[in-house]
Design a protein around this motif. Structure first.
Motif, PDB file in Angstrom:
ATOM      1  N   HIS A 123       5.606 -21.722  -8.052  1.00  0.00           N
ATOM      2  CA  HIS A 123       4.659 -21.818  -7.490  1.00  0.00           C
ATOM      3  C   HIS A 123       3.642 -20.312  -7.921  1.00  0.00           C
ATOM      4  O   HIS A 123       4.440 -19.605  -8.472  1.00  0.00           O
ATOM      5  N   ILE A 124       2.418 -20.284  -7.730  1.00  0.00           N
ATOM      6  CA  ILE A 124       1.743 -19.112  -7.814  1.00  0.00           C
ATOM      7  C   ILE A 124       1.011 -18.687  -6.677  1.00  0.00           C
ATOM      8  O   ILE A 124       0.296 -19.506  -6.029  1.00  0.00           O
ATOM      9  N   GLN A 125       1.388 -17.716  -5.919  1.00  0.00           N
ATOM     10  CA  GLN A 125       1.035 -17.396  -4.481  1.00  0.00           C
ATOM     11  C   GLN A 125       0.937 -15.802  -4.348  1.00  0.00           C
ATOM     12  O   GLN A 125       1.687 -15.239  -4.961  1.00  0.00           O
ATOM     13  N   TRP A 126       0.250 -15.366  -3.230  1.00  0.00           N
ATOM     14  CA  TRP A 126       0.057 -14.087  -2.949  1.00  0.00           C
ATOM     15  C   TRP A 126       1.067 -13.900  -1.975  1.00  0.00           C
ATOM     16  O   TRP A 126       1.832 -14.423  -1.341  1.00  0.00           O
ATOM     17  N   LYS A 127       1.835 -12.589  -2.261  1.00  0.00           N
ATOM     18  CA  LYS A 127       2.873 -11.929  -1.525  1.00  0.00           C
ATOM     19  C   LYS A 127       2.235 -10.623  -1.035  1.00  0.00           C
ATOM     20  O   LYS A 127       1.553 -10.065  -1.644  1.00  0.00           O
ATOM     21  N   PHE A 128       3.368 -10.227  -0.217  1.00  0.00           N
ATOM     22  CA  PHE A 128       3.063  -8.751   0.381  1.00  0.00           C
ATOM     23  C   PHE A 128       4.299  -7.821   0.261  1.00  0.00           C
ATOM     24  O   PHE A 128       5.276  -8.585   0.857  1.00  0.00           O
ATOM     25  N   ARG A 129       4.319  -6.724  -0.162  1.00  0.00           N
ATOM     26  CA  ARG A 129       5.457  -5.894   0.007  1.00  0.00           C
ATOM     27  C   ARG A 129       4.857  -4.522   0.440  1.00  0.00           C
ATOM     28  O   ARG A 129       4.044  -4.086  -0.111  1.00  0.00           O
ATOM     29  N   ASP A 130       5.247  -3.880   1.646  1.00  0.00           N
ATOM     30  CA  ASP A 130       4.632  -2.876   2.483  1.00  0.00           C
ATOM     31  C   ASP A 130       5.188  -1.515   1.640  1.00  0.00           C
ATOM     32  O   ASP A 130       6.043  -0.831   2.084  1.00  0.00           O
ATOM     33  N   GLU A 131       4.659  -1.250   0.445  1.00  0.00           N
ATOM     34  CA  GLU A 131       5.066  -0.100  -0.533  1.00  0.00           C
ATOM     35  C   GLU A 131       4.743   1.144   0.427  1.00  0.00           C
ATOM     36  O   GLU A 131       3.739   1.283   0.990  1.00  0.00           O
ATOM     37  N   VAL A 132       5.560   2.000   0.478  1.00  0.00           N
ATOM     38  CA  VAL A 132       5.271   3.106   1.026  1.00  0.00           C
ATOM     39  C   VAL A 132       4.357   4.128   0.521  1.00  0.00           C
ATOM     40  O   VAL A 132       3.509   4.854   1.142  1.00  0.00           O
ATOM     41  N   ARG A 133       4.197   3.942  -0.748  1.00  0.00           N
ATOM     42  CA  ARG A 133       3.058   4.589  -1.358  1.00  0.00           C
ATOM     43  C   ARG A 133       2.444   3.631  -2.457  1.00  0.00           C
ATOM     44  O   ARG A 133       2.722   3.924  -3.611  1.00  0.00           O
ATOM     45  N   PRO A 134       1.570   2.912  -2.170  1.00  0.00           N
ATOM     46  CA  PRO A 134       0.757   1.951  -3.193  1.00  0.00           C
ATOM     47  C   PRO A 134      -0.294   3.077  -4.033  1.00  0.00           C
ATOM     48  O   PRO A 134      -0.785   3.778  -3.612  1.00  0.00           O
ATOM     49  N   ARG A 135      -0.283   2.602  -5.227  1.00  0.00           N
ATOM     50  CA  ARG A 135      -0.992   3.366  -6.159  1.00  0.00           C
ATOM     51  C   ARG A 135      -1.354   2.804  -7.472  1.00  0.00           C
ATOM     52  O   ARG A 135      -0.803   1.547  -7.533  1.00  0.00           O
ATOM     53  N   PHE A 136      -2.047   3.208  -8.407  1.00  0.00           N
ATOM     54  CA  PHE A 136      -2.537   2.575  -9.524  1.00  0.00           C
ATOM     55  C   PHE A 136      -2.994   1.508  -9.474  1.00  0.00           C
ATOM     56  O   PHE A 136      -2.997   0.341 -10.428  1.00  0.00           O
ATOM     57  N   GLY A 137      -3.699   1.243  -8.310  1.00  0.00           N
ATOM     58  CA  GLY A 137      -4.589  -0.152  -8.238  1.00  0.00           C
ATOM     59  C   GLY A 137      -3.713  -1.164  -7.991  1.00  0.00           C
ATOM     60  O   GLY A 137      -2.875  -1.424  -7.207  1.00  0.00           O
ATOM     61  N   VAL A 138      -4.152  -2.263  -8.813  1.00  0.00           N
ATOM     62  CA  VAL A 138      -3.445  -3.750  -8.772  1.00  0.00           C
ATOM     63  C   VAL A 138      -1.874  -3.553  -9.524  1.00  0.00           C
ATOM     64  O   VAL A 138      -1.360  -4.411  -9.528  1.00  0.00           O
ATOM     65  N   MET A 139      -1.831  -2.422 -10.207  1.00  0.00           N
ATOM     66  CA  MET A 139      -0.218  -2.132 -10.706  1.00  0.00           C
ATOM     67  C   MET A 139       0.549  -2.351  -9.902  1.00  0.00           C
ATOM     68  O   MET A 139       1.765  -2.518 -10.200  1.00  0.00           O
ATOM     69  N   ARG A 140       0.261  -1.527  -8.510  1.00  0.00           N
ATOM     70  CA  ARG A 140       1.269  -1.433  -7.745  1.00  0.00           C
ATOM     71  C   ARG A 140       0.701  -1.378  -6.307  1.00  0.00           C
ATOM     72  O   ARG A 140       0.526  -0.377  -5.579  1.00  0.00           O
TER      73      ARG A 140
END
Length: 481
Positions: A170-187
Motif C-alpha cells: 500500500h501507499i500510506q502516510w506514516k508518522f515517526r516522531d523524529e527527535v530532530r526533524p530537518r531537511f524538509g520532507v527529506m527527514r
C-alpha cells in the motif's frame, strides 16, 4: 515580483504573490473562463526570499516554488504543484509494483498496540512511535510501519500453501516522531511510504520474492531518471538477516557511500523481464551486487582499498529505498502459519520493501537542480510544458497561445499556461524555478515572423520555431522516449 528559474517540466508561469506585513506570501487567485490550466487561476504561492529554516537545496526550492508549506515541526502541507509531482511518483511506483506481481490494498493509519505487543516490538521501538489512547483507554499508535498489521491480515485470511506466494503493498502516510526533524520532507515526521510485504512457504521462495522487489526497485528509480545503487544495509528495528538500501549519489547527500564505478554504467532491467523466472531474477540481482558497494555504516575500508584507483567512487548519497528479508521474525510470534504440502502448519517466510515517495521528491531535486531552480526529469514533472504569453490581451498572441495549448493537450501533454499580466523577466524566472522540462514563449514580436521560442530546461537550448514545428518536436521527442 517574479524570478526566472529553470525546470525540466517546460515553460511555466508562476504567480508572484503579494507579501503581507509579516513576510508571508499572499497567493493570487483569479478566475478565468474555460477549462485551460491557467496560471492566473492556479494556486502557486511562490516565495521571493529563501526561508531561513531551509538548510538544503531541496527544502529551499520546494518552499520557494510553492510545492509545500510547513504546518508544524516536520509536518508539511502538499500544495498543488508538489502534489502533482508526488502523484507522478506514486504512479510509477504502482506500475512497477504491479508489474512485479504485488497486489495493492490500504491499511489503517491508526493501529492497535496489542499487535505490536504480540511481535515484541511495542516496547522496543522507542520514542519515535507516537503512542495514543482512545476514549476507552485502549492503547493505540500512529503506525510508523506495518509489519504487524499485514501479518494479522494475512493470518486471518490465508490458510494453505496453495495461496502462496503473496505480496501485498500500500501507499500510506506514516508518522515517526523524529527527535530532530530537518531537511524538509527529506527527514520529516509525517511522510508518505510505499511498503510491500511478501509471504512465502520457504526460504527459497522468499528469496525469489526479495529478488523481484530488488529488480522492481531498479526499474522504478531508473524511470524517474535516477541511478540507484543497491548497497548491503543494516536491518535495524525491522529485523532480519538480509537487507539492501538503494542509494542515489548527490553532493548534498546525508551520508558517505563507497562503491565501484561500474555501478554508474549498468543497464536497467528491461520492461519485458520475466519476474516469475527465478534464474533470471537471481542473475539480475547478481549483476547488481557483484561489485563493492556500502554505506558508511557497513563500509569495509580494506575491501574498498583493494579496488583499482579508477574504480573507486567515494561520494555523498541519499537513501531512496530499503528492502528486507526477515524470515519468521513476525510470523512465528504472531502465528501466521499455513498448512504445507505435508499437512503440517508452517510459519510463513516474510520480507518487507519500502520506498518513500515524499522523500523521493526531495531526492530528485537534490540530484536535479541548478542556481536558477529545479530541473525535473520528464517522468515526474508536474507539467510537461510551460507556455508563457508575453502580452496577454493582445488578440493575436492570445489566439496563438490558446491554439498551442489546445494542440499540446490533445497530444497528451500537461501544459501550464501563464496568462498573467506580468513582466517577461518575472515569468522567465518563475519558469526556471519550478523546473518544467519544456518552455514555450510566445510574444507579438516573434509571432509577427511566425515564430515562438522553445527552451529545454535541462540543456538550456533555445530554438525559434513555428508553432507547428514546436508541437511536432515535442511529439517526436515523446515518441522516441
Amino acid at each position: 515580483m517574479q524570478q526566472r528559474k529553470s525546470c525540466l517540466f517546460g515553460t511555466i508561469a508562476i504567480v508572484s504573490p503579494k507579501v503581507a506585513a509579516n513576510g508571508s506570501p499572499v497567493p493570487i487567485l483569479v478566475d478565468s473562463p474555460g477549462p485551460t490550466m491557467r496560471l492566473s487561476r492556479y494556486f502557486l504561492p511562490i516565495l521571493r526570499e529563501t526561508p531561513k529554516e531551509a538548510d538544503i537545496v531541496s527544502h529551499r526550492l520546494m518552499l520557494r516554488a510553492g510545492m509545500i508549506r510547513q504546518e508544524s515541526a516536520g509536518i508539511y502541507a502538499w500544495l498543488p504543484l508538489g502534489l502533482r509531482v508526488l502523484n507522478k511518483i506514486n504512479a510509477i511506483v504502482r506500475e512497477e509494483q504491479n508489474r512485479a506481481g504485488a497486489v495493492e490494498l490500504l491499511m489503517p493509519v491508526i493501529q492497535s498496540a496489542d499487535l505490536w505487543r504480540e511481535s515484541g516490538r511495542y516496547d522496543d521501538y522507542g520514542k519515535e512511535m507516537l503512542r495514543i489512547a482512545d476514549r476507552h483507554e485502549r492503547d493505540m499508535l500512529f503506525g510508523p510501519t506495518n509489519e504487524e498489521m499485514i501479518t494479522e491480515i494475512f493470518r486471518g485470511s490465508v490458510r494453505s500453501y496453495k495461496d502462496l506466494p503473496l505480496n501485498l503493498y500500500h501507499i500510506q502516510w506514516k508518522f515517526r516522531d523524529e527527535v530532530r526533524p530537518r531537511f524538509g520532507v527529506m527527514r520529516s515526521r509525517e511522510f508518505l511510504m510505499k511498503d510491500a510485504y511478501s509471504f512465502d512457504l520457504d526460504a527459497e521462495g522468499a528469496r525469489h520474492s526479495y529478488n523481484k522487489m530488488f529488480v522492481a526497485y531498479l526499474r522504478t528509480f531508473a524511470r524517474m531518471g535516477l541511478t540507484a545503487i543497491p548497497m548491503v544495509a543494516d536491518t535495524g528495528p525491522i529485523g532480519g538477516n538480509l537487507s539492501h538500501e538503494f542509494i542515489i549519489l548527490a553532493s548534498t547527500g546525508e551520508s558517505e557511500v563507497y562503491c565501484h564505478a561500474d555501478y554508474l554504467k549498468l543497464d536497467t532491467p528491461v520492461e519485458s523481464i520475466d519476474f516469475d523466472d527465478r534464474a533470471v531474477m537471481q542473475a539480475e540481482v547478481d549483476r547488481w551486487t557483484q561489485h563493492y558497494a556500502a554505506t558508511s555504516e557497513m563500509h569495509d575500508a580494506a575491501a574498498f582499498d583493494a579496488l583499482p584507483e579508477d574504480a573507486k567512487v567515494s561520494a555523498r548519497g541519499i537513501e531512496v529505498g530499503h528492502i528486507f528479508y526477515f524470515g519468521t521474525k513476525y510470523s512465528e510470534p504472531m502465528r501466521a502459519v499455513v498448512n504445507g504440502p505435508d499437512g503440517k502448519e508452517t510459519p510463513v517466510q516474510m520480507g518487507s520493501y519500502g520506498i518513500g515517495p515524499s522523500r523521493l521528491v526531495a531526492a530528485l531535486i537534490e540530484a536535479n537542480h541548478d542556481d536558477n531552480g529545479i530541473i525535473w526529469p520528464e517522468a515526474v514533472a508536474p507539467f510537461d510544458v510551460g507556455l508563457a504569453n508575453l502580452k496577454p490581451g493582445d488578440a493575436a498572441t492570445d489566439a496563438a497561445c490558446q491554439n498551442l495549448y489546445d494542440q499540446l493537450t490533445k497530444a497528451g501533454f500537461d501544459v501550464l499556461y501563464d496568462d498573467r499580466d506580468e513582466r517577461p523577466g518575472a515569468k522567465f524566472a518563475t519558469m526556471d524555478l519550478i523546473g518544467l522540462p519544456h518552455q514555450i514563449i510566445a510574444g507579438p514580436k516573434g509571432l509577427a515572423d511566425g515564430k515562438i521560442e522553445m527552451k529545454n530546461r535541462r540543456t538550456g537550448a533555445r530554438d525559434l520555431l513555428s508553432p507547428e514545428e514546436a508541437v511536432n518536436r515535442l511529439v517526436a521527442g515523446r515518441v522516441r522516449a
